[in-house]
Write an enzyme that holds these catalytic residues in place. Structure first.
Site, PDB file in Angstrom:
ATOM      1  N   GLU A  30     -16.660 -32.962  29.032  1.00  0.00           N
ATOM      2  CA  GLU A  30     -15.994 -33.100  30.322  1.00  0.00           C
ATOM      3  C   GLU A  30     -14.538 -32.666  30.300  1.00  0.00           C
ATOM      4  OE1 GLU A  30     -17.346 -33.841  33.166  1.00  0.00           O
ATOM      5  OE2 GLU A  30     -19.297 -34.618  32.531  1.00  0.00           O
ATOM      6  N   ASP A  39     -13.909 -30.786  41.797  1.00  0.00           N
ATOM      7  CA  ASP A  39     -14.771 -30.026  40.889  1.00  0.00           C
ATOM      8  C   ASP A  39     -15.290 -28.777  41.595  1.00  0.00           C
ATOM      9  OD1 ASP A  39     -16.923 -30.805  42.496  1.00  0.00           O
ATOM     10  OD2 ASP A  39     -17.809 -32.125  40.986  1.00  0.00           O
TER      11      ASP A  39
END
Length: 159
Positions: A30, A39
């Site tokens: 991540e 995102d």
């Protein structure tokens, strides 16, 4: 509480050996971002890919992100243990928890990965992880690479 995490004598959550592997793996996959960002599909995200209760403009310390990751991995690990009906070795558990953390527990529990694993097809379950390489309906190279790494970890427990 999942087998990834246990309570210390003082009541704090601490990672087990498998939990430390999950934290390291998920943290590397991540990456760490201390300020909220959107995102690739526009979802507010922070820390190690956390989306729950994240709003744009929020900031965190590394310690806050680490604690959040530990709690969320425990949550997702518990869900993985609920959906998967057969015993899992540590690397399979970590690979499955990483996938669930990234795609959500509902997506994971209803997936071909779980159906195949529960049917006794460990290799087929690991291979099915490769199906989860899209965001916003399109294939994303970063997700394809991540799924390959998770698959490799899952396959390492066969034998």
């Amino acid at each position: 509480m999942s087998r990834l995490v246990k309570r210390s004598v003082l009541g704090a959550l601490v990672a087990t050996a498998a939990g430390l592997m999950a934290i390291t793996h998920t943290g590397q996959e991540e990456g760490l971002r201390l300020k909220a960002y959107k995102d690739i599909v526009g979802v507010p995200t922070a820390c190690y890919g956390e989306t729950k209760n994240i709003k744009m403009g929020m900031s965190f310390t590394k310690a806050q992100c680490d604690e959040m990751l530990l709690k969320r991995l425990d949550e997702f690990g518990t869900k993985v243990e609920t959906c998967v009906k057969r015993p899992m070795k540590d690397r399979t558990m970590v690979a499955f928890t990483s996938l669930a953390y990234n795609v959500g527990s509902g997506g994971f529990c209803g997936s071909t990965v779980v159906r195949r694993y529960n049917a006794g097809d460990h290799k087929g379950a690991c291979d099915a992880m490769l199906m989860w390489n899209k965001a916003g309906g399109r294939v994303v190279k970063g997700l394809t690479n991540r799924r390959e790494r998770e698959r490799k970890m899952c396959l390492a427990d066969i034998g």
